[in-house]
Design a protein around this motif. Structure first.
Motif, PDB file in Angstrom:
ATOM      1  N   PHE A 181      -7.491  -4.739  -8.669  1.00  0.00           N
ATOM      2  CA  PHE A 181      -6.976  -3.781  -7.683  1.00  0.00           C
ATOM      3  C   PHE A 181      -7.669  -3.905  -6.337  1.00  0.00           C
ATOM      4  CE2 PHE A 181      -9.561  -1.598 -10.949  1.00  0.00           C
ATOM      5  CZ  PHE A 181     -10.669  -1.216 -10.218  1.00  0.00           C
ATOM      6  N   ASN A 182      -8.271  -5.065  -6.072  1.00  0.00           N
ATOM      7  CA  ASN A 182      -8.904  -5.304  -4.779  1.00  0.00           C
ATOM      8  C   ASN A 182      -8.227  -6.456  -4.061  1.00  0.00           C
ATOM      9  OD1 ASN A 182     -11.808  -4.530  -6.548  1.00  0.00           O
ATOM     10  ND2 ASN A 182     -10.965  -3.231  -4.958  1.00  0.00           N
ATOM     11  N   GLY A 183      -7.088  -6.164  -3.470  1.00  0.00           N
ATOM     12  CA  GLY A 183      -6.335  -7.152  -2.722  1.00  0.00           C
ATOM     13  C   GLY A 183      -5.356  -6.454  -1.801  1.00  0.00           C
ATOM     14  N   THR A 184      -4.371  -7.174  -1.335  1.00  0.00           N
ATOM     15  CA  THR A 184      -3.339  -6.610  -0.466  1.00  0.00           C
ATOM     16  C   THR A 184      -2.385  -5.761  -1.297  1.00  0.00           C
ATOM     17  OG1 THR A 184      -3.496  -8.552   0.965  1.00  0.00           O
ATOM     18  CG2 THR A 184      -1.539  -7.166   1.203  1.00  0.00           C
ATOM     19  N   ILE A 185      -2.117  -4.558  -0.854  1.00  0.00           N
ATOM     20  CA  ILE A 185      -1.276  -3.641  -1.624  1.00  0.00           C
ATOM     21  C   ILE A 185       0.177  -3.721  -1.159  1.00  0.00           C
ATOM     22  CG2 ILE A 185      -3.186  -2.053  -2.058  1.00  0.00           C
ATOM     23  CD1 ILE A 185      -2.046  -0.216   0.098  1.00  0.00           C
ATOM     24  N   THR A 186       1.067  -3.212  -1.998  1.00  0.00           N
ATOM     25  CA  THR A 186       2.484  -3.096  -1.664  1.00  0.00           C
ATOM     26  C   THR A 186       2.817  -1.622  -1.448  1.00  0.00           C
ATOM     27  OG1 THR A 186       3.317  -2.743  -3.908  1.00  0.00           O
ATOM     28  CG2 THR A 186       2.896  -5.034  -3.240  1.00  0.00           C
ATOM     29  N   ALA A 187       4.082  -1.327  -1.199  1.00  0.00           N
ATOM     30  CA  ALA A 187       4.510   0.058  -0.988  1.00  0.00           C
ATOM     31  C   ALA A 187       4.757   0.797  -2.300  1.00  0.00           C
ATOM     32  CB  ALA A 187       5.787   0.091  -0.144  1.00  0.00           C
ATOM     33  N   HIS A 188       4.694   0.112  -3.439  1.00  0.00           N
ATOM     34  CA  HIS A 188       4.957   0.753  -4.731  1.00  0.00           C
ATOM     35  C   HIS A 188       3.710   1.477  -5.227  1.00  0.00           C
ATOM     36  CE1 HIS A 188       7.893  -2.811  -5.019  1.00  0.00           C
ATOM     37  NE2 HIS A 188       8.548  -1.745  -4.601  1.00  0.00           N
ATOM     38  N   ARG A 189       3.910   2.571  -5.956  1.00  0.00           N
ATOM     39  CA  ARG A 189       2.800   3.358  -6.465  1.00  0.00           C
ATOM     40  C   ARG A 189       2.950   3.626  -7.963  1.00  0.00           C
ATOM     41  NH1 ARG A 189       1.314   1.685  -2.525  1.00  0.00           N
ATOM     42  NH2 ARG A 189       0.597   2.697  -0.602  1.00  0.00           N
ATOM     43  N   SER A 190       1.823   3.814  -8.614  1.00  0.00           N
ATOM     44  CA  SER A 190       1.784   4.330  -9.982  1.00  0.00           C
ATOM     45  C   SER A 190       0.852   5.532  -9.976  1.00  0.00           C
ATOM     46  CB  SER A 190       1.286   3.270 -10.971  1.00  0.00           C
ATOM     47  OG  SER A 190      -0.047   2.890 -10.684  1.00  0.00           O
ATOM     48  N   ILE A 191       1.174   6.525 -10.790  1.00  0.00           N
ATOM     49  CA  ILE A 191       0.397   7.766 -10.842  1.00  0.00           C
ATOM     50  C   ILE A 191       0.122   8.107 -12.297  1.00  0.00           C
ATOM     51  CG2 ILE A 191       0.505  10.277 -10.444  1.00  0.00           C
ATOM     52  CD1 ILE A 191       2.023   9.730  -7.889  1.00  0.00           C
ATOM     53  N   ALA A 192      -1.074   8.615 -12.562  1.00  0.00           N
ATOM     54  CA  ALA A 192      -1.444   9.063 -13.904  1.00  0.00           C
ATOM     55  C   ALA A 192      -2.367  10.271 -13.771  1.00  0.00           C
ATOM     56  CB  ALA A 192      -2.123   7.951 -14.686  1.00  0.00           C
ATOM     57  N   LEU A 193      -2.282  11.189 -14.724  1.00  0.00           N
ATOM     58  CA  LEU A 193      -3.024  12.446 -14.685  1.00  0.00           C
ATOM     59  C   LEU A 193      -3.769  12.666 -15.991  1.00  0.00           C
ATOM     60  CD1 LEU A 193      -0.109  14.666 -13.291  1.00  0.00           C
ATOM     61  CD2 LEU A 193      -1.747  13.306 -11.968  1.00  0.00           C
ATOM     62  N   ALA A 194      -4.901  13.369 -15.899  1.00  0.00           N
ATOM     63  CA  ALA A 194      -5.677  13.703 -17.097  1.00  0.00           C
ATOM     64  C   ALA A 194      -6.434  15.001 -16.846  1.00  0.00           C
ATOM     65  CB  ALA A 194      -6.646  12.580 -17.452  1.00  0.00           C
ATOM     66  N   ASP A 195      -6.923  15.619 -17.930  1.00  0.00           N
ATOM     67  CA  ASP A 195      -7.679  16.866 -17.851  1.00  0.00           C
ATOM     68  C   ASP A 195      -8.942  16.752 -18.684  1.00  0.00           C
ATOM     69  OD1 ASP A 195      -5.582  18.523 -16.447  1.00  0.00           O
ATOM     70  OD2 ASP A 195      -4.481  18.028 -18.265  1.00  0.00           O
ATOM     71  N   PRO A 244      -4.930   8.602  -0.622  1.00  0.00           N
ATOM     72  CA  PRO A 244      -4.285   7.337  -0.230  1.00  0.00           C
ATOM     73  C   PRO A 244      -5.004   6.129  -0.813  1.00  0.00           C
ATOM     74  CG  PRO A 244      -5.653   8.159   1.557  1.00  0.00           C
ATOM     75  CD  PRO A 244      -5.728   9.193   0.459  1.00  0.00           C
ATOM     76  N   VAL A 245      -4.301   5.008  -0.874  1.00  0.00           N
ATOM     77  CA  VAL A 245      -4.902   3.731  -1.256  1.00  0.00           C
ATOM     78  C   VAL A 245      -4.817   2.784  -0.065  1.00  0.00           C
ATOM     79  CG1 VAL A 245      -4.458   3.987  -3.719  1.00  0.00           C
ATOM     80  CG2 VAL A 245      -2.732   2.933  -2.279  1.00  0.00           C
ATOM     81  N   PHE A 246      -5.683   1.788  -0.074  1.00  0.00           N
ATOM     82  CA  PHE A 246      -5.853   0.932   1.096  1.00  0.00           C
ATOM     83  C   PHE A 246      -5.754  -0.538   0.709  1.00  0.00           C
ATOM     84  CE2 PHE A 246      -8.230   4.822   1.628  1.00  0.00           C
ATOM     85  CZ  PHE A 246      -7.946   5.227   2.927  1.00  0.00           C
ATOM     86  N   HIS A 247      -5.447  -1.369   1.698  1.00  0.00           N
ATOM     87  CA  HIS A 247      -5.565  -2.812   1.496  1.00  0.00           C
ATOM     88  C   HIS A 247      -7.017  -3.127   1.156  1.00  0.00           C
ATOM     89  CE1 HIS A 247      -1.528  -3.749   2.776  1.00  0.00           C
ATOM     90  NE2 HIS A 247      -1.688  -3.108   3.910  1.00  0.00           N
ATOM     91  N   GLY A 248      -7.219  -3.808   0.055  1.00  0.00           N
ATOM     92  CA  GLY A 248      -8.565  -4.115  -0.398  1.00  0.00           C
ATOM     93  C   GLY A 248      -9.106  -3.147  -1.431  1.00  0.00           C
ATOM     94  N   LEU A 308      -1.740 -11.107   7.087  1.00  0.00           N
ATOM     95  CA  LEU A 308      -2.511 -12.311   6.774  1.00  0.00           C
ATOM     96  C   LEU A 308      -3.225 -12.215   5.428  1.00  0.00           C
ATOM     97  CD1 LEU A 308      -4.078 -13.123  10.272  1.00  0.00           C
ATOM     98  CD2 LEU A 308      -2.055 -14.136   9.209  1.00  0.00           C
ATOM     99  N   ARG A 309      -3.072 -11.060   4.742  1.00  0.00           N
ATOM    100  CA  ARG A 309      -3.694 -10.818   3.439  1.00  0.00           C
ATOM    101  C   ARG A 309      -5.195 -11.087   3.489  1.00  0.00           C
ATOM    102  NH1 ARG A 309       0.585 -10.467  -0.222  1.00  0.00           N
ATOM    103  NH2 ARG A 309      -0.889 -10.562  -1.983  1.00  0.00           N
ATOM    104  N   LEU A 310      -5.826 -10.568   4.540  1.00  0.00           N
ATOM    105  CA  LEU A 310      -7.251 -10.832   4.736  1.00  0.00           C
ATOM    106  C   LEU A 310      -8.110 -10.120   3.694  1.00  0.00           C
ATOM    107  CD1 LEU A 310      -7.533 -10.669   8.631  1.00  0.00           C
ATOM    108  CD2 LEU A 310      -7.307 -12.674   7.157  1.00  0.00           C
TER     109      LEU A 310
END
Length: 474
Positions: free
Chosen positions: A240-254, A420-424, A381-383
């Motif tokens: 999960f440390n690279g260039t991200i896309t616009a798609h998301r996944s979500i998960a919840l816990a207690d 939010p999530v970020f590139h990288g 540039l997928r830096l």
């Protein structure tokens, strides 16, 4: 009319179609406590009635001509609640899986910058899974979105409280009134303000250079003594440390807040130490199952509120951040907690040596056009895949209400925050306490973390392992 602070505006400049800068919340409501039967129209009317005098809900951004300065907030004179509160239903059979897919889709949609930067999606027909695997009683879910330029974790939690009460039939809590209706500034006025702001920036730069240079010198000394916080650009690379896309996944816990406090009291640590230990354990198990566990520890950026110590009166975001190693290279949960507690003490001491307003001061120099262009170039540039990893993920711990809250009379059973999530760093874990529970919200780039439940399902087990380890030592 209020000018955005540099830090608030930076969240606008950081935004791209893939890197969306809004924060979200999933509120699960028990409508059985409502004085009158639930209807969507009544809920929307309730929200409409209680947001009109709260500036964060009724203001929108207006750019400065030629991008010479940060944008300003102006009141939306055509504010329409129907543009912000929407109605949906969970696809059949309406279980947790369908709800998560729907929330992930909504989280991937950008906010409309021509209007106030928030939305609420009222989702009907949700039937949470009970422990026996059968569908439970129907619930209403509110999926809320607000741009980070408008709120940080603490102010976002406070804004939700404006719509809530302490009893089912009580009035919402006190609100922040907006004094008058600010006029929309003219183009000439915006240009004049921008020119003054630009002219004073060299003076501001001189003021922040001295303390920053002194801080660098002290940080080098701390690093030699082994008392500095973890250094950025030293994290191992994961999926999960690279260039991200616009798609998301979500998960919840207690998990239980009482159990976390019991561990905290028995070990002389803090709630945040325990939470980070659970995150480290869950990440270790998740990566180990996938055959991706690196030999060195993952590193998280942990936002820190400086609301109490900041000398700046303006700006919605009053945050700083520290870096911390999560001990994913340590199998024993108690050993991981002890390591984290010691490192966090050093990190806090290091962080406290930094001016509470340092991040806000430097953010003032973020130029609207060049900053946005740099972010887009970085993504194209997928830096993020070509330089050392800055940090692996963001982990936030937001204090929530210690007692039950009611949204239009419906008891809030659970309140899951999502950042939010970020590139990288395509994974964000945010936790919030709520009436004796700790709710964990994980959001990620879907291509990086396709199944967030494979991660968050480890939180209850990690808490039990840690509790037993503490009990065994005692």
């Amino acid at each position: 009319m209020d000018r955005l602070s540099g830090l608030d505006a930076s969240f606008l400049y950081l935004e791209t179609p893939a890197q969306l800068m809004h924060v979200c919340a999933v509120m699960v409501l028990d409508q059985g406590t409502m004085p009158a039967p639930y209807t969507f129209d009544a809920l929307m009317a309730h929200v409409d009635e209680n947001v009109h005098d709260v500036p964060a809900f009724t203001r929108k951004i207006r750019g400065v001509p030629l991008g010479l300065d940060h944008p300003v907030w102006v009141r939306d004179q055509q504010f329409d609640i129907e543009r912000h509160v929407h109605r949906l239903a969970v696809p059949s059979p309406g279980s947790y899986r369908e709800l998560m897919d729907l929330c992930a889709h909504l989280a991937a949609l950008p906010l409309d910058r021509s209007r106030p930067l928030w939305e609420m999606w009222v989702i009907e027909g949700y039937r949470p899974d009970d422990p026996d695997g059968a569908a439970g009683d129907e619930r209403v879910v509110v999926f809320a979105k607000m741009h980070h330029a408008t709120v940080d974790g603490v102010s976002g939690s406070n804004l939700i409280s404006h719509l809530c009460s302490l009893e089912p039939d009580a009035e919402p809590m006190a609100q922040e009134s907006e004094k008058g209706r600010p006029r929309d500034p003219s183009r000439a006025e915006l240009l004049g303000r921008a020119m003054v702001s630009t002219a004073t920036k060299p003076v501001t730069l001189v003021k922040v250079l001295g303390p920053s240079a002194e801080l660098i010198t002290k940080s080098i000394g701390r690093a030699r003594e082994g008392t500095a916080m973890a250094a950025p650009f030293s994290a191992p690379r994961t999926s999960f440390n690279g260039t991200i896309t616009a798609h998301r996944s979500i998960a919840l816990a207690d998990v239980s807040l009482d159990d976390i406090r019991e561990i905290k009291n028995a070990t002389g640590t803090t709630v945040n130490d325990v939470v980070l230990t659970l995150c480290g354990g869950a990440l270790r198990s998740y990566l180990d199952e996938r055959g991706e566990l690196p030999p060195t520890s993952l590193m998280a950026t942990v936002p820190v509120s400086v609301r109490e110590s900041s000398r700046r009166s303006l700006g919605a975001n009053k945050v700083s951040a520290l870096f911390t190693k999560l001990g994913t290279d340590i199998a024993d949960p108690l050993e991981r907690l002890e390591m984290l507690a010691e490192r966090n003490r050093h990190a806090k001491d290091h962080h406290n040596a930094i001016s509470a307003d340092a991040l806000q001061d430097w953010a003032e120099f973020a130029a609207p056009r060049t900053f946005g262009l740099a972010v887009r170039t970085y993504a194209n540039l997928r830096l993020a895949e070509k330089h050392p990893v800055v940090h692996n993920l963001v982990i936030s711990n937001v204090p929530g209400p210690p007692v039950p809250l009611y949204f239009m009379g419906a008891r809030i059973e659970a309140l899951y925050p999502l950042g939010p999530v970020f590139h990288g760093a395509g994974l964000n874990i945010t936790v919030m306490s709520n009436a004796g529970q700790v709710h964990v919200g994980a959001i990620a780039c879907r291509e990086s973390v396709p199944d967030g439940d494979a991660l968050v399902r480890h939180f209850p087990g990690e808490l039990e392992r840690l509790r037993k380890a503490v009990a065994g030592k005692r």
